[in-house]
Scaffold this active site. Structure first.
Site, PDB file in Angstrom:
ATOM      1  N   ILE A   1      23.843 -22.322   9.290  1.00 17.57           N
ATOM      2  CA  ILE A   1      22.692 -22.794   9.093  1.00 17.57           C
ATOM      3  C   ILE A   1      21.877 -23.646  10.850  1.00 17.57           C
ATOM      4  CG2 ILE A   1      22.826 -23.743   7.053  1.00 17.57           C
ATOM      5  CD1 ILE A   1      21.894 -26.750   8.193  1.00 17.57           C
ATOM      6  N   ASP A   2      22.557 -22.558  11.544  1.00 20.28           N
ATOM      7  CA  ASP A   2      21.924 -22.788  13.440  1.00 20.28           C
ATOM      8  C   ASP A   2      20.982 -21.596  13.422  1.00 20.28           C
ATOM      9  OD1 ASP A   2      23.634 -21.131  14.091  1.00 20.28           O
ATOM     10  OD2 ASP A   2      25.273 -23.316  13.567  1.00 20.28           O
TER      11      ASP A   2
ATOM     12  N   HIS B   1      24.452 -20.820   2.971  1.00 23.24           N
ATOM     13  CA  HIS B   1      23.526 -21.923   3.318  1.00 23.24           C
ATOM     14  C   HIS B   1      22.211 -22.098   3.849  1.00 23.24           C
ATOM     15  CE1 HIS B   1      28.297 -23.950   2.349  1.00 23.24           C
ATOM     16  NE2 HIS B   1      27.377 -23.492   1.456  1.00 23.24           N
TER      17      HIS B   1
ATOM     18  N   CYS C   1       6.640 -23.519   1.346  1.00 29.17           N
ATOM     19  CA  CYS C   1       6.292 -25.215   1.311  1.00 29.17           C
ATOM     20  C   CYS C   1       6.495 -24.954  -0.401  1.00 29.17           C
ATOM     21  CB  CYS C   1       4.230 -25.088   1.111  1.00 29.17           C
ATOM     22  SG  CYS C   1       2.959 -25.793   0.216  1.00 29.17           S
TER      23      CYS C   1
ATOM     24  N   THR D   1      36.254 -23.679  10.091  1.00 27.93           N
ATOM     25  CA  THR D   1      35.413 -23.530   8.425  1.00 27.93           C
ATOM     26  C   THR D   1      36.644 -24.685   8.111  1.00 27.93           C
ATOM     27  OG1 THR D   1      35.465 -23.516   6.383  1.00 27.93           O
ATOM     28  CG2 THR D   1      36.127 -21.976   7.918  1.00 27.93           C
ATOM     29  N   SER D   2      37.293 -25.741   7.236  1.00 30.20           N
ATOM     30  CA  SER D   2      37.977 -26.682   6.271  1.00 30.20           C
ATOM     31  C   SER D   2      38.510 -25.987   5.279  1.00 30.20           C
ATOM     32  CB  SER D   2      37.370 -28.020   7.039  1.00 30.20           C
ATOM     33  OG  SER D   2      36.115 -28.515   6.091  1.00 30.20           O
TER      34      SER D   2
ATOM     35  N   ASN E   1      41.606 -21.459  13.543  1.00 32.07           N
ATOM     36  CA  ASN E   1      41.125 -23.555  13.497  1.00 32.07           C
ATOM     37  C   ASN E   1      41.663 -24.510  14.178  1.00 32.07           C
ATOM     38  OD1 ASN E   1      38.913 -23.745  11.812  1.00 32.07           O
ATOM     39  ND2 ASN E   1      40.035 -25.965  10.749  1.00 32.07           N
TER      40      ASN E   1
END
Ligand code: NAD
Length: 238
Positions: free
Chosen positions: A104-105, A120, A128, A189-190, A212
């Protein structure tokens, strides 16, 4: 070394590569992931992070949600790292068709990637809950307590919280991109968070590369498994 040679060759031969990643790609930018030894899940809070970052918690304890969110989930000074930059370069060269991310960064876009499917959501978009007006990240950072709209409504980030469904259109586009890929790189990613982790089942090819630092429940599905850091492996591999 042999595996790295295969990685280079497969990427070199690829014309429709898709990268599917998670929080691990941003740890080298200084953003903690959830499940590593120094990840958020190993730190102690009054409530577990997965409780705080949930729809119910946001609704019932909005101020506390925002305290955690500002402290632990917003990293406005983080810069893209070698892995983000390598993927952006592959897209510019016409080799990569999409980045599908659970992050989400916004760091893929900051590195120059254009087709980024954010499963995500993103901390950079906020709206709002009363009137729908939109707000950028600096607005959230500069606010105190619960960020509010000029209409008085509560603002929420366009981030998928635990207990909320993923956006159908993004998921559909991500599944289509993975299904059309000649090569799929899964990294950082896990593969523990569903339905996102189930995306790799849409891949039909025989070049699934999994990069990973630690083992995942889907390691056996990989045609090429590399254990290590994405920044190092991707910048070296291209
Ligand atoms: P996760 O924390 O469950 O797993 C991260 C995985 O990446 C671990 O298996 C770890 O071994 C590996 N890893 C860490 N650093 C790495 C590196 N440099 N190179 C290679 N591997 C590395 O993360 P997840 O699977 O993405 O799922 C967690 C959820 O957390 C996602 O839904 C995501 O939205 C959210 N999240 C996002 C961010 C972000 O946007 N940067 C940060 C934390 C959590």
């Amino acid at each position: 070394m042999e595996r790295r040679e295969t990685l280079k060759r497969w990427i070199g031969e690829s014309q429709c590569l898709v990268f599917f990643g998670g929080a691990g790609i941003s740890t080298e930018s200084g953003i903690p992931d959830f499940r590593s030894a120094d990840g958020l899940y190993r730190q102690t809070y009054q409530y577990p992070p997965e409780t705080i970052v949930s729809h119910d918690f946001f609704t019932r304890h909005t101020e506390e949600f925002y305290r955690f969110y500002r402290e632990r989930m917003l990293w406005p000074d983080a810069e893209p790292n070698a892995a983000h930059r390598a993927l952006a370069r592959l897209e510019r060269e016409g080799r990569l068709s999409a980045v599908v991310t659970q992050n989400i960064d916004g760091l893929h876009q900051a590195a120059g990637s254009r087709t980024v499917l954010e499963l995500h959501g993103s901390v950079h978009r906020n709206h709002c809950l009363s009137c729908g007006r939109t707000f950028d990240l600096p607005y959230i950072q500069q606010s105190e307590g619960i960020p509010r709209c000029i209409c008085g409504g509560v603002i929420r980030p366009d981030v998928v919280l635990y207990g909320e469904p993923l956006e159908e259109d993004v998921m559909r586009r991500a599944a289509a991109a993975v299904a059309a890929a000649d090569t799929l790189i899964v990294g950082g990613t896990s593969l523990a968070v569903y339905p996102a982790a189930g995306l790799i089942d849409f891949y039909r090819g025989s070049r699934l590369i999994l990069i990973n630092r630690t083992a995942t429940p889907r390691d056996e599905r990989a045609d090429l498994l590399l254990r290590g850091s994405l920044g190092d492996i991707l910048s070296d591999g291209l």
